[in-house]
Design a protein around this motif. Structure first.
Motif, PDB file in Angstrom:
ATOM      1  N   LEU A  52     -20.927  -6.138 -39.135  1.00  7.29           N
ATOM      2  CA  LEU A  52     -20.843  -6.764 -38.049  1.00  7.29           C
ATOM      3  C   LEU A  52     -20.330  -5.814 -37.032  1.00  7.29           C
ATOM      4  CD1 LEU A  52     -18.905  -9.878 -39.323  1.00  7.29           C
ATOM      5  CD2 LEU A  52     -21.333  -9.796 -38.697  1.00  7.29           C
ATOM      6  N   ASP A  53     -21.013  -6.042 -35.869  1.00  8.35           N
ATOM      7  CA  ASP A  53     -20.742  -5.388 -34.715  1.00  8.35           C
ATOM      8  C   ASP A  53     -20.173  -6.097 -33.695  1.00  8.35           C
ATOM      9  OD1 ASP A  53     -20.912  -3.635 -32.361  1.00  8.35           O
ATOM     10  OD2 ASP A  53     -23.019  -3.279 -32.367  1.00  8.35           O
ATOM     11  N   GLU A  54     -18.796  -5.716 -33.215  1.00  3.49           N
ATOM     12  CA  GLU A  54     -18.161  -6.646 -32.152  1.00  3.49           C
ATOM     13  C   GLU A  54     -18.762  -6.524 -30.860  1.00  3.49           C
ATOM     14  OE1 GLU A  54     -14.763  -3.246 -30.513  1.00  3.49           O
ATOM     15  OE2 GLU A  54     -14.302  -4.710 -32.149  1.00  3.49           O
ATOM     16  N   ASN A  55     -19.532  -5.478 -30.578  1.00  3.70           N
ATOM     17  CA  ASN A  55     -20.515  -5.336 -29.308  1.00  3.70           C
ATOM     18  C   ASN A  55     -21.698  -6.588 -29.331  1.00  3.70           C
ATOM     19  OD1 ASN A  55     -18.883  -3.416 -28.195  1.00  3.70           O
ATOM     20  ND2 ASN A  55     -19.577  -2.194 -29.131  1.00  3.70           N
ATOM     21  N   ASN A  56     -22.115  -6.991 -30.564  1.00  6.86           N
ATOM     22  CA  ASN A  56     -23.028  -7.809 -30.633  1.00  6.86           C
ATOM     23  C   ASN A  56     -22.579  -9.445 -30.540  1.00  6.86           C
ATOM     24  OD1 ASN A  56     -24.730  -9.658 -31.940  1.00  6.86           O
ATOM     25  ND2 ASN A  56     -25.945  -8.284 -33.000  1.00  6.86           N
ATOM     26  N   PRO A  57     -22.889  -9.950 -29.633  1.00  6.82           N
ATOM     27  CA  PRO A  57     -22.540 -11.301 -29.242  1.00  6.82           C
ATOM     28  C   PRO A  57     -22.703 -12.357 -30.367  1.00  6.82           C
ATOM     29  CG  PRO A  57     -23.805 -10.694 -27.369  1.00  6.82           C
ATOM     30  CD  PRO A  57     -23.973  -9.844 -28.240  1.00  6.82           C
ATOM     31  N   LYS A  58     -23.564 -12.236 -31.245  1.00 12.03           N
ATOM     32  CA  LYS A  58     -23.906 -13.145 -32.282  1.00 12.03           C
ATOM     33  C   LYS A  58     -22.810 -12.753 -33.637  1.00 12.03           C
ATOM     34  CE  LYS A  58     -27.718 -15.318 -34.773  1.00 12.03           C
ATOM     35  NZ  LYS A  58     -28.974 -15.437 -35.144  1.00 12.03           N
ATOM     36  N   ASP A  59     -22.597 -11.485 -33.503  1.00 10.04           N
ATOM     37  CA  ASP A  59     -21.642 -10.896 -34.489  1.00 10.04           C
ATOM     38  C   ASP A  59     -20.083 -11.411 -34.035  1.00 10.04           C
ATOM     39  OD1 ASP A  59     -23.698 -10.053 -36.164  1.00 10.04           O
ATOM     40  OD2 ASP A  59     -23.450  -7.866 -35.990  1.00 10.04           O
ATOM     41  N   LYS A  60     -19.919 -11.178 -32.877  1.00  6.92           N
ATOM     42  CA  LYS A  60     -18.584 -11.397 -32.521  1.00  6.92           C
ATOM     43  C   LYS A  60     -18.275 -13.046 -32.650  1.00  6.92           C
ATOM     44  CE  LYS A  60     -15.481 -10.148 -29.026  1.00  6.92           C
ATOM     45  NZ  LYS A  60     -14.230 -10.523 -29.639  1.00  6.92           N
ATOM     46  N   LEU A  61     -19.171 -13.938 -32.775  1.00  9.49           N
ATOM     47  CA  LEU A  61     -18.982 -15.341 -33.200  1.00  9.49           C
ATOM     48  C   LEU A  61     -18.314 -15.595 -34.364  1.00  9.49           C
ATOM     49  CD1 LEU A  61     -22.030 -17.213 -31.436  1.00  9.49           C
ATOM     50  CD2 LEU A  61     -19.707 -17.285 -30.645  1.00  9.49           C
ATOM     51  N   ILE A  62     -18.625 -14.537 -35.428  1.00  5.36           N
ATOM     52  CA  ILE A  62     -18.356 -14.552 -36.645  1.00  5.36           C
ATOM     53  C   ILE A  62     -16.901 -13.729 -36.510  1.00  5.36           C
ATOM     54  CG2 ILE A  62     -18.584 -13.629 -39.249  1.00  5.36           C
ATOM     55  CD1 ILE A  62     -21.452 -13.938 -38.866  1.00  5.36           C
ATOM     56  N   LEU A  63     -16.737 -12.576 -35.994  1.00  2.00           N
ATOM     57  CA  LEU A  63     -15.681 -11.948 -36.139  1.00  2.00           C
ATOM     58  C   LEU A  63     -14.387 -12.395 -35.676  1.00  2.00           C
ATOM     59  CD1 LEU A  63     -16.821  -8.563 -34.861  1.00  2.00           C
ATOM     60  CD2 LEU A  63     -15.966  -8.930 -37.447  1.00  2.00           C
ATOM     61  N   ASP A  64     -14.725 -13.588 -34.573  1.00  2.00           N
ATOM     62  CA  ASP A  64     -13.616 -14.399 -33.834  1.00  2.00           C
ATOM     63  C   ASP A  64     -13.055 -15.402 -34.645  1.00  2.00           C
ATOM     64  OD1 ASP A  64     -13.816 -12.631 -31.394  1.00  2.00           O
ATOM     65  OD2 ASP A  64     -14.863 -14.058 -30.450  1.00  2.00           O
ATOM     66  N   ARG A  65     -13.621 -15.694 -36.018  1.00  2.00           N
ATOM     67  CA  ARG A  65     -13.382 -16.803 -36.755  1.00  2.00           C
ATOM     68  C   ARG A  65     -12.678 -16.276 -37.997  1.00  2.00           C
ATOM     69  NH1 ARG A  65     -17.348 -18.743 -33.563  1.00  2.00           N
ATOM     70  NH2 ARG A  65     -17.181 -20.830 -32.855  1.00  2.00           N
ATOM     71  N   ILE A  66     -12.697 -15.151 -38.314  1.00  2.00           N
ATOM     72  CA  ILE A  66     -12.084 -14.408 -39.493  1.00  2.00           C
ATOM     73  C   ILE A  66     -10.610 -14.441 -39.421  1.00  2.00           C
ATOM     74  CG2 ILE A  66     -12.120 -12.288 -40.983  1.00  2.00           C
ATOM     75  CD1 ILE A  66     -14.918 -11.728 -40.294  1.00  2.00           C
ATOM     76  N   ILE A  67     -10.029 -14.908 -40.339  1.00  2.47           N
ATOM     77  CA  ILE A  67      -8.570 -15.116 -40.459  1.00  2.47           C
ATOM     78  C   ILE A  67      -8.213 -14.272 -41.583  1.00  2.47           C
ATOM     79  CG2 ILE A  67      -8.510 -17.388 -39.410  1.00  2.47           C
ATOM     80  CD1 ILE A  67      -7.828 -18.525 -42.361  1.00  2.47           C
ATOM     81  N   LYS A  68      -6.983 -13.548 -41.564  1.00  5.70           N
ATOM     82  CA  LYS A  68      -6.382 -12.616 -42.555  1.00  5.70           C
ATOM     83  C   LYS A  68      -5.212 -13.267 -43.143  1.00  5.70           C
ATOM     84  CE  LYS A  68      -8.368  -8.561 -40.246  1.00  5.70           C
ATOM     85  NZ  LYS A  68      -9.389  -9.124 -40.615  1.00  5.70           N
ATOM     86  N   GLN A  69      -4.658 -14.462 -42.511  1.00  2.20           N
ATOM     87  CA  GLN A  69      -3.462 -15.009 -43.272  1.00  2.20           C
ATOM     88  C   GLN A  69      -4.019 -16.295 -44.240  1.00  2.20           C
ATOM     89  OE1 GLN A  69      -4.341 -14.952 -40.006  1.00  2.20           O
ATOM     90  NE2 GLN A  69      -4.416 -17.154 -39.379  1.00  2.20           N
ATOM     91  N   ASN A  70      -3.039 -16.693 -44.754  1.00  9.10           N
ATOM     92  CA  ASN A  70      -3.424 -18.094 -45.540  1.00  9.10           C
ATOM     93  C   ASN A  70      -3.350 -19.108 -44.491  1.00  9.10           C
ATOM     94  OD1 ASN A  70      -2.856 -16.751 -47.906  1.00  9.10           O
ATOM     95  ND2 ASN A  70      -0.738 -17.039 -48.058  1.00  9.10           N
TER      96      ASN A  70
END
Length: 141
Positions: A52-70
């Motif tokens: 995923l590339d944070e500069n790609n708007p479509k990929d950013k939609l996924i990156l913004d929804r990834i959580i690292k906590q429970n």
């Protein structure tokens, strides 16, 4: 009215076939705009996690929804895109998505996995038929 909460566990960041499949599914679900979506990004073997590339708007939609906590609440819908023996069924309704296996029988662990979720999705009639036709009986312990 609020949208149903969907938690997706998938290798969305990996450079793998399952990663590409996961991204396609997640992009489609996001575009539907019918769910509040959070994602648990999974590793896939030793595949790089740089798809995923944070500069790609479509990929950013996924990156913004990834959580690292429970999670702090139970999802209305749990979606897992991985092999069935890893399914966890954490939602009120659970969906397993797997490539299945191109053989004539499924392992007992995979049968147990598909039985843990409410709906299973596979990409071919052959995979579906093998899952449906495989039967395992547990022996008395």
């Amino acid at each position: 009215m609020s949208k149903p909460f969907m938690f997706i566990q998938a290798p969305v960041q990996t450079r793998s076939g399952y990663g590409a499949h996961s991204r396609d599914i997640v992009h489609s679900l996001i575009e539907m705009d019918k769910f509040e979506i959070l994602i648990g990004s999974l590793k896939w073997g030793s595949c790089p996690m740089n798809a995923l590339d944070e500069n790609n708007p479509k990929d950013k939609l996924i990156l913004d929804r990834i959580i690292k906590q429970n999670l702090t609440r139970q999802p209305d819908i749990g979606v897992e895109i991985r092999i069935p023996n890893e399914y966890q069924a954490i939602g009120k309704f659970n969906i397993g998505i797997t490539a299945g296996i191109e053989t004539s029988i499924v392992s007992p662990e995979w049968v147990e996995g598909v039985n843990r979720v409410d709906l299973n999705i596979v990409p071919s009639n052959h995979s579906r038929d093998v899952f449906v036709a495989t039967g395992w009986a547990k022996e008395n312990e």
